[in-house]
Design a protein around this motif. Structure first.
Motif, PDB file in Angstrom:
ATOM      1  N   THR A   5       0.833  -1.198   0.000  1.00  0.00           N
ATOM      2  CA  THR A   5       0.000   0.000   0.000  1.00  0.00           C
ATOM      3  C   THR A   5       0.877   1.261   0.000  1.00  0.00           C
ATOM      4  OG1 THR A   5      -1.695  -1.188   1.225  1.00  0.00           O
ATOM      5  CG2 THR A   5      -1.815   1.212   1.266  1.00  0.00           C
ATOM      6  N   GLU A   6       0.462   2.243  -0.766  1.00  0.00           N
ATOM      7  CA  GLU A   6       1.109   3.554  -0.864  1.00  0.00           C
ATOM      8  C   GLU A   6       2.405   3.521  -1.680  1.00  0.00           C
ATOM      9  OE1 GLU A   6       1.335   5.376   3.012  1.00  0.00           O
ATOM     10  OE2 GLU A   6      -0.794   5.835   2.980  1.00  0.00           O
ATOM     11  N   HIS A   7       2.591   2.472  -2.487  1.00  0.00           N
ATOM     12  CA  HIS A   7       3.766   2.446  -3.366  1.00  0.00           C
ATOM     13  C   HIS A   7       3.815   3.690  -4.248  1.00  0.00           C
ATOM     14  CE1 HIS A   7       6.564   1.353  -6.523  1.00  0.00           C
ATOM     15  NE2 HIS A   7       5.589   1.500  -7.407  1.00  0.00           N
ATOM     16  N   VAL A   8       2.678   4.040  -4.858  1.00  0.00           N
ATOM     17  CA  VAL A   8       2.677   5.174  -5.789  1.00  0.00           C
ATOM     18  C   VAL A   8       2.905   6.486  -5.048  1.00  0.00           C
ATOM     19  CG1 VAL A   8       1.238   6.518  -7.375  1.00  0.00           C
ATOM     20  CG2 VAL A   8       1.344   4.034  -7.587  1.00  0.00           C
ATOM     21  N   LEU A   9       2.391   6.613  -3.825  1.00  0.00           N
ATOM     22  CA  LEU A   9       2.673   7.820  -3.051  1.00  0.00           C
ATOM     23  C   LEU A   9       4.175   7.949  -2.786  1.00  0.00           C
ATOM     24  CD1 LEU A   9      -0.192   7.905  -0.388  1.00  0.00           C
ATOM     25  CD2 LEU A   9       0.147   9.470  -2.300  1.00  0.00           C
ATOM     26  N   ARG A  10       4.804   6.856  -2.419  1.00  0.00           N
ATOM     27  CA  ARG A  10       6.244   6.884  -2.152  1.00  0.00           C
ATOM     28  C   ARG A  10       7.033   7.161  -3.428  1.00  0.00           C
ATOM     29  NH1 ARG A  10       7.904   4.620   2.676  1.00  0.00           N
ATOM     30  NH2 ARG A  10       9.738   3.653   1.746  1.00  0.00           N
ATOM     31  N   GLN A  11       6.613   6.542  -4.513  1.00  0.00           N
ATOM     32  CA  GLN A  11       7.228   6.814  -5.817  1.00  0.00           C
ATOM     33  C   GLN A  11       7.124   8.297  -6.159  1.00  0.00           C
ATOM     34  OE1 GLN A  11       5.465   4.653  -9.336  1.00  0.00           O
ATOM     35  NE2 GLN A  11       4.620   6.698  -9.674  1.00  0.00           N
ATOM     36  N   THR A  12       5.960   8.883  -5.902  1.00  0.00           N
ATOM     37  CA  THR A  12       5.736  10.295  -6.210  1.00  0.00           C
ATOM     38  C   THR A  12       6.658  11.184  -5.384  1.00  0.00           C
ATOM     39  OG1 THR A  12       3.427   9.847  -6.777  1.00  0.00           O
ATOM     40  CG2 THR A  12       3.999  12.128  -6.272  1.00  0.00           C
ATOM     41  N   PHE A 209      15.442   8.101   1.278  1.00  0.00           N
ATOM     42  CA  PHE A 209      14.612   7.108   1.951  1.00  0.00           C
ATOM     43  C   PHE A 209      14.477   7.388   3.439  1.00  0.00           C
ATOM     44  CE2 PHE A 209      15.534   4.523  -1.879  1.00  0.00           C
ATOM     45  CZ  PHE A 209      14.225   4.229  -2.220  1.00  0.00           C
ATOM     46  N   GLU A 210      15.498   7.981   4.030  1.00  0.00           N
ATOM     47  CA  GLU A 210      15.366   8.374   5.427  1.00  0.00           C
ATOM     48  C   GLU A 210      14.288   9.438   5.578  1.00  0.00           C
ATOM     49  OE1 GLU A 210      18.115  10.218   9.065  1.00  0.00           O
ATOM     50  OE2 GLU A 210      19.049   9.561   7.183  1.00  0.00           O
ATOM     51  N   GLU A 211      14.291  10.398   4.664  1.00  0.00           N
ATOM     52  CA  GLU A 211      13.266  11.442   4.691  1.00  0.00           C
ATOM     53  C   GLU A 211      11.896  10.843   4.400  1.00  0.00           C
ATOM     54  OE1 GLU A 211      12.413  15.830   2.650  1.00  0.00           O
ATOM     55  OE2 GLU A 211      13.919  14.477   1.766  1.00  0.00           O
ATOM     56  N   LEU A 212      11.840   9.926   3.431  1.00  0.00           N
ATOM     57  CA  LEU A 212      10.570   9.309   3.055  1.00  0.00           C
ATOM     58  C   LEU A 212       9.972   8.521   4.217  1.00  0.00           C
ATOM     59  CD1 LEU A 212       8.404   8.639   0.994  1.00  0.00           C
ATOM     60  CD2 LEU A 212       9.906   6.878   0.045  1.00  0.00           C
ATOM     61  N   ASP A 213      10.805   7.865   4.995  1.00  0.00           N
ATOM     62  CA  ASP A 213      10.309   7.077   6.119  1.00  0.00           C
ATOM     63  C   ASP A 213       9.672   7.944   7.199  1.00  0.00           C
ATOM     64  OD1 ASP A 213      11.068   4.727   4.949  1.00  0.00           O
ATOM     65  OD2 ASP A 213      12.999   4.594   5.985  1.00  0.00           O
ATOM     66  N   GLU A 214       9.970   9.247   7.169  1.00  0.00           N
ATOM     67  CA  GLU A 214       9.362  10.162   8.129  1.00  0.00           C
ATOM     68  C   GLU A 214       8.030  10.717   7.629  1.00  0.00           C
ATOM     69  OE1 GLU A 214      10.589  10.742  11.163  1.00  0.00           O
ATOM     70  OE2 GLU A 214      12.126   9.236  10.674  1.00  0.00           O
ATOM     71  N   VAL A 215       7.747  10.484   6.351  1.00  0.00           N
ATOM     72  CA  VAL A 215       6.514  10.989   5.752  1.00  0.00           C
ATOM     73  C   VAL A 215       5.394   9.987   6.017  1.00  0.00           C
ATOM     74  CG1 VAL A 215       5.371  11.584   3.597  1.00  0.00           C
ATOM     75  CG2 VAL A 215       7.744  12.277   3.985  1.00  0.00           C
ATOM     76  N   THR A 216       4.247  10.488   6.401  1.00  0.00           N
ATOM     77  CA  THR A 216       3.127   9.613   6.739  1.00  0.00           C
ATOM     78  C   THR A 216       1.965   9.819   5.768  1.00  0.00           C
ATOM     79  OG1 THR A 216       3.712   9.715   9.073  1.00  0.00           O
ATOM     80  CG2 THR A 216       1.510   8.905   8.537  1.00  0.00           C
ATOM     81  N   GLY A 217       1.698   8.803   4.970  1.00  0.00           N
ATOM     82  CA  GLY A 217       0.476   8.742   4.193  1.00  0.00           C
ATOM     83  C   GLY A 217       0.291   9.852   3.173  1.00  0.00           C
ATOM     84  N   TRP A 218      -0.939   9.975   2.768  1.00  0.00           N
ATOM     85  CA  TRP A 218      -1.341  10.883   1.696  1.00  0.00           C
ATOM     86  C   TRP A 218      -0.964  12.324   2.017  1.00  0.00           C
ATOM     87  CZ3 TRP A 218      -3.956  10.128  -2.985  1.00  0.00           C
ATOM     88  CH2 TRP A 218      -4.501  11.272  -3.580  1.00  0.00           C
ATOM     89  N   ASP A 219      -1.369  12.805   3.177  1.00  0.00           N
ATOM     90  CA  ASP A 219      -1.125  14.204   3.521  1.00  0.00           C
ATOM     91  C   ASP A 219       0.369  14.504   3.569  1.00  0.00           C
ATOM     92  OD1 ASP A 219      -3.803  14.730   3.690  1.00  0.00           O
ATOM     93  OD2 ASP A 219      -3.924  14.358   5.847  1.00  0.00           O
ATOM     94  N   GLY A 220       1.142  13.551   4.096  1.00  0.00           N
ATOM     95  CA  GLY A 220       2.568  13.777   4.200  1.00  0.00           C
ATOM     96  C   GLY A 220       3.245  13.928   2.859  1.00  0.00           C
ATOM     97  N   VAL A 221       2.772  13.171   1.857  1.00  0.00           N
ATOM     98  CA  VAL A 221       3.365  13.251   0.524  1.00  0.00           C
ATOM     99  C   VAL A 221       2.868  14.471  -0.230  1.00  0.00           C
ATOM    100  CG1 VAL A 221       3.525  12.127  -1.723  1.00  0.00           C
ATOM    101  CG2 VAL A 221       3.800  10.781   0.359  1.00  0.00           C
ATOM    102  N   THR A 222       1.553  14.710  -0.167  1.00  0.00           N
ATOM    103  CA  THR A 222       0.999  15.802  -0.971  1.00  0.00           C
ATOM    104  C   THR A 222       1.468  17.174  -0.506  1.00  0.00           C
ATOM    105  OG1 THR A 222      -1.018  15.768   0.386  1.00  0.00           O
ATOM    106  CG2 THR A 222      -1.051  14.509  -1.677  1.00  0.00           C
ATOM    107  N   GLU A 223       1.915  17.286   0.743  1.00  0.00           N
ATOM    108  CA  GLU A 223       2.406  18.606   1.169  1.00  0.00           C
ATOM    109  C   GLU A 223       3.705  18.967   0.470  1.00  0.00           C
ATOM    110  OE1 GLU A 223       5.016  18.657   5.069  1.00  0.00           O
ATOM    111  OE2 GLU A 223       3.066  17.731   5.463  1.00  0.00           O
ATOM    112  N   PHE A 224       4.373  17.970  -0.120  1.00  0.00           N
ATOM    113  CA  PHE A 224       5.581  18.246  -0.888  1.00  0.00           C
ATOM    114  C   PHE A 224       5.260  18.541  -2.350  1.00  0.00           C
ATOM    115  CE2 PHE A 224       7.149  15.828   2.722  1.00  0.00           C
ATOM    116  CZ  PHE A 224       8.254  16.559   3.094  1.00  0.00           C
ATOM    117  N   ALA A 225       3.993  18.435  -2.725  1.00  0.00           N
ATOM    118  CA  ALA A 225       3.611  18.740  -4.102  1.00  0.00           C
ATOM    119  C   ALA A 225       3.796  20.227  -4.360  1.00  0.00           C
ATOM    120  CB  ALA A 225       2.167  18.337  -4.347  1.00  0.00           C
ATOM    121  N   PRO A 226       4.068  20.616  -5.605  1.00  0.00           N
ATOM    122  CA  PRO A 226       4.308  22.027  -5.911  1.00  0.00           C
ATOM    123  C   PRO A 226       3.063  22.886  -5.790  1.00  0.00           C
ATOM    124  CG  PRO A 226       4.257  20.711  -7.917  1.00  0.00           C
ATOM    125  CD  PRO A 226       4.242  19.747  -6.774  1.00  0.00           C
TER     126      PRO A 226
END
Length: 498
Positions: A5-12, A209-226
Motif C-alpha cells: 500500500t502507498e507504493h505510488v505515493l512513495r514513488q511520487t 529514503f530516510e526522509e521518506l520514512d518520516e513521511v506519513t500517508g497521503w497528507d505527508g506526501v501531498t504537502e511536498f507537491a508544488p
C-alpha cells in the motif's frame, strides 16, 4: 499492482524530490506530481487478459518490476515462465502453445492499452494538458527500446524519466533496502533509466529514503507537491467519481457499467428524506476496492476456494481505505464501504448488524444486489427481473436486507430505460450490439452465433467499431463502451431490428 500500500505515493515523493534537485520549477513539478499519480492507473484495463494468461494479474505486474525486460527474448522468457499461473504443467504447456498463437499479440498491446487508458482518465479528470505527454511516455526508455515510439534519451519526457526510476527503486527498496535500490539504479543506468538521474539518485538514496520514512500517508506526501491544488465543485467531483467508477468496472468484462447502474438505481430509489446525491456518489465508488483483488478471482468460472472468498471479502475494506484520505468524502465512504454488510451481521467486511447500518447503506446494499444479480458473472448467467425481485424479497424475509429498501428499489426498477436513437462516434445500433458482446469478452465466433450472423459480418462490424472509436482491441473497446454508458444491466437493446 501487487506492491505494498502507498507504493505510488512513495514513488511520487521520490520523483518530486529528484525533480527539485535537477532544478525543475513549480509548473514542471506539478506535471511530475500528477503524472506520477496516474501513470499506472491503466494497468488493470486488460486485467481480464492478464489473468487469463498468467493467473494472478497483480503478481505478474509486481514481478515485471524485478526484471529489466529490455529485449524481446528476455521479455518472452519472463512471460512464458508465468503462463497459466499455479496450474499443472500439462495445462501450462497448452497455455504456452495458445500464447504463441495469439496471446503474445494481446500481451504486446498491453503497454499501449495502459498508457491510452491513463490518458483517457487524465482527460476525464481535467488534469493539465502537459500531463498527457508524460503519461504517453510512461513505457519509453532512455536507450530507445521502449513503447510506443521508441523515444531515446532526452526525447523521453522528463516526468516519465523521473517516475520510471522512482517506481523501480521504490520496489527494490521494499525488497532489499537502500543497497538494493542503488544497485538496480546502477544496473539499469543508460538502459531503462536516464544515467544522470540514476547517478543523482545513487548519491542521495540514503537521505531520500530516510526522509521518506518520516513521511506519513497521503497528507505527508501531498504537502511536498508544488501546488495544493484546488477544490472541485460539485459537478466536477461527480464527473471525477464517475470517471473512477468506469475505470474500476473495466477491470472485468462482467462488471462493465455496474457502478453507474448501482449509482443510478440507488439515487432513483431514494425516498423518505434519503439523500439521492449521497447515494449516487456512494454507488459510483462502492467498488473501488475491486482493483485490489486479482482477476484470477473475479473472472473465475468455478467455485471459490476459501482463499478466494477471503480476497473478495477485502474489497469493501479497500474501498474504505482508498476513500479515507479524502475527508470531504467521509459520508460517502461510510455508505460505500457497507454495501456488503447485512442486517443480521452475516455480511462483510466488518460483520456490522442493523444498529450500525444507516438507511442510505441499507438502500445501497439492495441496489448493489439488484444490479449484480441482473448482470452475468463467470459462474452464472444474469437472473431475470422476476427472479431478482423474488430473491430480494426472500433476503428481506430472512432478515438480511431491509424490506423497505427492497420495495423502494423494486418500485424504482418499474420504469424502463428509453431506447437510444443516436449512438456515440456514429456507431450503428448493430455495432453497439457487437461492441457490448465484444466488451464482455466474447470471441468473434461467439458474437456471430449469439447474433445469428456470419463470422465475416461480425469481423466487419468489429473493424468498423475500432475505426470509429479509435480502439484497437477488446480492452480499449470495453473502456470506450464503459465511458459512454453502453454497457451494464438495465439498458435496452439497440433497436437494430427496426
Amino acid at each position: 499492482m501487487g506492491h505494498p500500500t502507498e507504493h505510488v505515493l512513495r514513488q511520487t515523493f521520490i520523483a518530486l524530490r529528484l525533480a527539485e534537485r535537477i532544478g525543475l520549477g513549480p509548473a514542471e513539478r506539478e506535471v511530475v506530481y500528477f503524472t506520477s499519480m496516474v501513470a499506472w492507473v491503466g494497468c488493470h484495463v486488460d486485467a481480464y487478459e492478464q489473468a487469463r494468461w498468467y493467473g494472478d494479474d497483480r503478481a505478474v505486474k509486481h514481478d515485471a518490476r524485478l526484471f529489466d525486460l529490455d529485449r524481446p527474448v528476455p521479455a518472452t522468457a519472463f512471460l512464458l515462465t508465468r503462463l497459466g499461473g499455479e496450474v499443472a504443467w500439462s495445462a501450462r504447456v497448452r497455455a504456452g502453445v495458445a500464447f504463441l498463437a495469439g496471446g503474445w499479440r494481446e500481451t504486446a498491446a498491453m503497454f499501449e492499452n495502459h498508457w491510452r487508458a491513463a490518458s483517457a482518465l487524465v482527460q476525464d479528470l481535467g488534469l493539465p494538458e502537459p500531463v498527457l505527454a508524460g503519461v504517453e511516455h510512461t513505457f519509453e526508455r532512455w536507450d530507445g527500446r521502449g513503447e510506443p515510439e521508441g523515444r531515446h534519451g532526452a526525447d523521453v519526457h522528463v516526468a516519465s524519466r523521473l517516475i520510471n526510476l522512482a517506481d523501480v527503486v521504490e520496489v527494490f527498496h521494499d525488497v532489499g533496502g537502500v543497497p538494493a535500490a542503488v544497485r538496480v539504479a546502477r544496473e539499469r543506468s543508460g538502459g531503462q533509466f536516464d544515467p544522470g538521474l540514476a547517478d543523482l539518485f545513487c548519491a542521495e538514496a540514503a537521505g531520500l529514503f530516510e526522509e521518506l520514512d518520516e513521511v506519513t500517508g497521503w497528507d505527508g506526501v501531498t504537502e511536498f507537491a508544488p501546488t495544493a491544488g484546488r477544490e472541485l465543485d460539485d459537478d466536477e467531483l461527480d464527473a471525477a467519481l464517475a470517471a473512477l467508477a468506469d475505470f474500476v468496472d473495466v477491470k472485468s468484462p462482467y462488471t462493465l457499467g455496474h457502478a453507474r447502474g448501482v449509482a443510478d438505481l440507488a439515487a432513483r430509489a431514494a425516498e423518505d428524506g434519503l439523500d439521492p446525491h449521497l447515494l449516487r456518489r456512494a454507488g459510483l465508488v462502492h467498488d473501488l476496492g475491486r482493483i485490489g483483488v486479482s482477476n484470477g478471482v473475479w473472472d473465475k468460472r468455478g467455485r471459490f476456494t476459501t482463499g478466494d472468498r477471503e480476497q473478495v471479502r477485502l474489497h469493501p475494506y479497500l474501498t474504505d481505505r482508498i476513500l479515507s484520505c479524502l475527508p470531504a468524502l467521509a459520508p460517502v465512504a461510510t455508505v460505500a464501504a457497507q454495501h456488503h454488510e447485512r442486517l443480521d451481521g452475516s455480511g462483510y467486511p466488518s460483520g456490522a448488524s442493523a444498529p450500525a447500518l444507516g438507511p442510505e447503506a441499507r438502500l445501497l446494499a439492495v441496489a448493489d444486489c439488484h444490479q449484480a444479480w441482473s448482470e452475468p458473472r463467470p459462474h452464472r448467467p444474469a437472473a431475470s427481473p422476476v427472479d431478482v425481485a423474488a430473491r430480494l424479497r426472500a433476503e428481506a424475509r430472512a432478515g438480511r436486507l431491509d424490506g423497505a429498501a427492497v420495495e423502494a428499489v423494486l418500485r424504482a426498477t418499474g420504469h424502463r430505460v428509453r431506447k437510444r436513437r443516436e449512438w456515440p462516434c456514429g456507431l450503428t445500433a448493430r455495432e453497439v450490439e457487437v461492441l457490448r458482446l465484444l466488451a464482455h469478452g466474447l470471441s468473434q465466433g461467439e458474437i456471430a452465433e449469439r447474433l445469428v450472423i456470419s463470422r465475416k459480418t461480425t469481423a466487419n462490424h468489429v473493424e468498423h467499431i475500432y475505426a470509429k472509436t479509435g480502439a484497437r482491441n477488446r480492452a480499449m473497446a470495453s473502456l470506450f463502451a464503459s465511458r459512454h454508458g453502453l454497457v451494464g444491466a438495465g439498458l435496452e437493446d439497440p433497436p437494430s431490428a427496426l
